[in-house]
Design a protein around this motif. Structure first.
Motif, short mmCIF file in Angstrom:
data_model
loop_
_atom_site.label_atom_id
_atom_site.label_comp_id
_atom_site.label_asym_id
_atom_site.label_seq_id
_atom_site.Cartn_x
_atom_site.Cartn_y
_atom_site.Cartn_z
N GLU A 3 0.82 -1.22 0.00
CA GLU A 3 0.00 0.00 0.00
C GLU A 3 0.86 1.28 0.00
O GLU A 3 0.40 2.35 -0.38
CB GLU A 3 -0.95 -0.03 1.20
CG GLU A 3 -2.09 0.97 1.15
CD GLU A 3 -3.05 0.80 -0.03
OE1 GLU A 3 -3.07 -0.25 -0.68
OE2 GLU A 3 -3.78 1.78 -0.32
N ALA A 4 2.14 1.13 0.38
CA ALA A 4 3.04 2.29 0.44
C ALA A 4 3.18 2.97 -0.93
O ALA A 4 3.45 4.18 -1.00
CB ALA A 4 4.41 1.87 0.95
N ASN A 5 3.02 2.21 -2.02
CA ASN A 5 3.15 2.80 -3.35
C ASN A 5 1.80 2.89 -4.06
O ASN A 5 1.73 2.97 -5.28
CB ASN A 5 4.14 1.97 -4.21
CG ASN A 5 4.68 2.74 -5.40
OD1 ASN A 5 4.71 3.97 -5.42
ND2 ASN A 5 5.12 2.02 -6.43
N SER A 51 7.16 -8.02 -5.96
CA SER A 51 6.06 -8.03 -5.00
C SER A 51 6.52 -8.67 -3.69
O SER A 51 7.20 -9.70 -3.71
CB SER A 51 4.89 -8.82 -5.59
OG SER A 51 4.13 -9.40 -4.56
N ASN A 52 6.13 -8.06 -2.57
CA ASN A 52 6.54 -8.62 -1.27
C ASN A 52 5.72 -9.85 -0.89
O ASN A 52 5.96 -10.46 0.14
CB ASN A 52 6.47 -7.56 -0.15
CG ASN A 52 5.07 -7.05 0.09
OD1 ASN A 52 4.26 -6.99 -0.83
ND2 ASN A 52 4.77 -6.67 1.31
N ILE A 53 4.76 -10.22 -1.74
CA ILE A 53 4.00 -11.47 -1.52
C ILE A 53 4.45 -12.51 -2.56
O ILE A 53 4.81 -13.63 -2.23
CB ILE A 53 2.48 -11.24 -1.73
CG1 ILE A 53 1.96 -10.20 -0.76
CG2 ILE A 53 1.71 -12.55 -1.68
CD1 ILE A 53 1.33 -10.71 0.48
N GLY A 60 11.17 -0.46 -4.55
CA GLY A 60 12.23 -1.47 -4.59
C GLY A 60 12.42 -2.18 -3.27
O GLY A 60 13.42 -2.90 -3.09
N VAL A 61 11.48 -2.02 -2.33
CA VAL A 61 11.70 -2.55 -0.97
C VAL A 61 11.94 -4.06 -0.95
O VAL A 61 12.81 -4.55 -0.24
CB VAL A 61 10.52 -2.18 -0.04
CG1 VAL A 61 10.69 -2.83 1.34
CG2 VAL A 61 10.41 -0.68 0.12
N ALA A 62 11.16 -4.80 -1.74
CA ALA A 62 11.29 -6.26 -1.68
C ALA A 62 12.36 -6.78 -2.65
O ALA A 62 12.66 -7.97 -2.67
CB ALA A 62 9.93 -6.91 -2.00
N PHE A 65 13.23 2.72 -1.53
CA PHE A 65 13.28 1.52 -0.69
C PHE A 65 13.68 1.86 0.74
O PHE A 65 14.13 2.97 1.03
CB PHE A 65 14.17 0.43 -1.29
CG PHE A 65 15.63 0.79 -1.42
CD1 PHE A 65 16.07 1.53 -2.50
CD2 PHE A 65 16.55 0.38 -0.47
CE1 PHE A 65 17.42 1.85 -2.65
CE2 PHE A 65 17.90 0.68 -0.60
CZ PHE A 65 18.33 1.42 -1.70
N SER A 66 13.48 0.87 1.60
CA SER A 66 13.73 1.07 3.03
C SER A 66 15.09 0.48 3.37
O SER A 66 15.36 -0.67 3.06
CB SER A 66 12.66 0.34 3.85
OG SER A 66 11.38 0.65 3.35
N LEU A 67 15.91 1.27 4.03
CA LEU A 67 17.27 0.81 4.31
C LEU A 67 17.31 -0.32 5.35
O LEU A 67 18.23 -1.11 5.38
CB LEU A 67 18.14 1.99 4.75
CG LEU A 67 18.36 3.01 3.61
CD1 LEU A 67 19.01 4.27 4.14
CD2 LEU A 67 19.18 2.43 2.48
N TYR A 68 16.25 -0.40 6.17
CA TYR A 68 16.26 -1.49 7.15
C TYR A 68 16.05 -2.85 6.47
O TYR A 68 16.33 -3.89 7.07
CB TYR A 68 15.21 -1.27 8.26
CG TYR A 68 13.76 -1.48 7.87
CD1 TYR A 68 13.13 -2.71 8.06
CD2 TYR A 68 13.01 -0.45 7.34
CE1 TYR A 68 11.81 -2.90 7.72
CE2 TYR A 68 11.69 -0.63 7.00
CZ TYR A 68 11.09 -1.86 7.19
OH TYR A 68 9.77 -2.05 6.85
N LYS A 69 15.59 -2.84 5.24
CA LYS A 69 15.43 -4.10 4.51
C LYS A 69 16.74 -4.52 3.84
O LYS A 69 16.86 -5.61 3.31
CB LYS A 69 14.32 -3.97 3.44
CG LYS A 69 12.92 -3.79 4.01
CD LYS A 69 12.34 -5.11 4.46
CE LYS A 69 11.06 -4.99 5.25
NZ LYS A 69 9.92 -4.51 4.56
N VAL A 70 17.70 -3.60 3.79
CA VAL A 70 19.00 -3.96 3.23
C VAL A 70 20.06 -3.94 4.33
O VAL A 70 21.15 -3.43 4.14
CB VAL A 70 19.40 -3.07 2.02
CG1 VAL A 70 18.56 -3.38 0.81
CG2 VAL A 70 19.33 -1.60 2.35
C1 PLP Z 1 7.25 -4.01 -0.98
C2 PLP Z 1 7.19 -3.07 0.19
N1 PLP Z 1 7.01 -1.76 -0.04
C3 PLP Z 1 6.95 -0.87 0.97
C4 PLP Z 1 7.08 -1.26 2.28
C5 PLP Z 1 6.98 -0.23 3.35
O1 PLP Z 1 8.21 0.08 3.84
P1 PLP Z 1 8.34 0.80 5.28
O2 PLP Z 1 8.18 -0.30 6.29
O3 PLP Z 1 9.71 1.37 5.25
O4 PLP Z 1 7.25 1.80 5.35
C6 PLP Z 1 7.26 -2.61 2.58
C7 PLP Z 1 7.40 -3.04 3.98
O5 PLP Z 1 7.46 -4.19 4.29
C8 PLP Z 1 7.32 -3.55 1.50
O6 PLP Z 1 7.50 -4.85 1.72
#
Ligand code: PLP
Length: 314
Positions: free
Chosen positions: A22-24, A72-74, A99-101, A120-125
């Motif tokens: 939903e973030a994008n 996709s994160n799923i 690019g988070v996933a 993207f989120s730096l905590y994911k890298v």
């Molecule tokens: C694909 C994807 N986009 C966006 C986000 C959101 O990132 P943040 O947790 O930094 O808001 C996530 C978080 O898991 C994600 O998996």
């Protein structure tokens, strides 16, 4: 989206994909208040693909931006970012890619992909809870900031920050490169002086290892008639990252991770904030899918243990 909205007018269109977190999606939908029209690029629910033909049917001369996810994160599916971007540019629109996933798994090359925005989120890298927005300089320069009025238009990136820099997190983020350089030193004897080529080599190694550890998991899931993988059923590193989701016939997704917790196997369930995707697949969004998210530091023996535990409980 707030800064860009000043350059869109009522009637302009933005396309979002329903396979995104939903973030994008949400920040673009919020622009409906300014008269921007939002269209959904829906995945093909038979093959889980975002298809260009479908996107083509949504594009018009009013389309200003297409927001989609790199992976996709799923589903774990890697979308052909370069091809999609080229197509969108041929219609005179911009792209904003989540690019988070993807970023934890593969080398990033925003210039090669020619994307306008990449987030993207730096905590994911392997870094701190901080985020990164790449934008083409020529586009960013034109944007009006969301910061104080006396921070001028040419103050990039300052004008786009909602407040002061978080120094601890900004400095902490440099540890990501330290970590990736250490991985390089550990695995390569020659000393490449270019950071970018070191990163390319490290991520090529990561991709190879990830394919190796995700393969047996996917084979196991495929071998069970009561399990349905939600996403690509191949392990190819060019096609997917090792984020694998599934549902089990006549079982609640929420039951399964809890049974693995005592064995210190951290897998999770739910919609992972990609609720529109889960709903489009007609899966109950509260129970959602079971998701196994692996990265390069997971080992073959961990995957073997996971498979044997899953075999016992499913
Ligand atoms: C694909 C994807 N986009 C966006 C986000 C959101 O990132 P943040 O947790 O930094 O808001 C996530 C978080 O898991 C994600 O998996």
């Amino acid at each position: 989206s707030r800064s860009l909205s000043k350059y869109f007018k009522a009637g302009d269109e933005i396309i979002v994909s329903n396979s995104d977190h939903e973030a994008n999606i949400g920040p673009w939908i919020a622009l409906q208040d300014n008269g921007i029209k939002i269209k959904f690029w829906n995945i093909n629910t038979n093959n889980y693909q975002l298809e260009l033909d479908e996107l083509n049917s949504l594009m018009s001369d009013k389309t200003k931006l297409v927001a989609f996810t790199h992976a996709s994160n799923i589903l774990g599916t890697i979308n052909p970012i370069k091809e999609i971007t080229e197509f969108v540019h041929s219609k005179n629109a911009m792209v904003c890619v989540d690019g988070v996933a993807y970023a934890p798994h593969r080398h990033l090359d925003v210039q090669d992909w020619d994307v306008d925005f990449y987030v993207f989120s730096l905590y994911k890298v392997y870094g701190p809870h901080y985020s990164l927005l790449y934008g083409k300089e020529a586009v960013l320069e034109q944007l009006t900031g969301i910061n104080h009025y006396f921070i001028t238009k040419d103050e990039l990136p300052y004008k786009l920050q909602p407040g002061n820099v978080n120094f601890e997190l900004a400095y902490g983020s440099t540890g990501i490169l330290d970590y990736l350089n250490l991985l390089y030193d550990e695995h390569f004897s020659e000393k490449d002086s270019l950071l970018n080529s070191r990163l390319k080599k490290v991520f090529a190694l990561i991709a190879e290892h990830e394919e190796e550890i995700v393969s047996p998991l996917i084979e196991f899931l495929k071998s069970r008639s009561n399990i349905e993988i939600i996403g690509e059923t191949c392990a190819d590193k060019e096609i997917r990252v090792p984020t694998v989701s599934f549902i089990v016939k006549n079982r609640k997704s929420s039951e399964i991770p809890l049974q693995l917790d005592p064995f210190k196997m951290g897998i999770r369930w739910g919609d992972f904030y990609a609720r529109r995707l889960i709903e489009s697949l007609k899966i109950d969004h509260i129970d959602g899918v079971v998701r196994i998210s692996m990265v390069h530091y997971n080992t073959k023996s961990e995957v073997e243990k996971l498979i044997s535990l899953l075999n016992n409980i499913i």
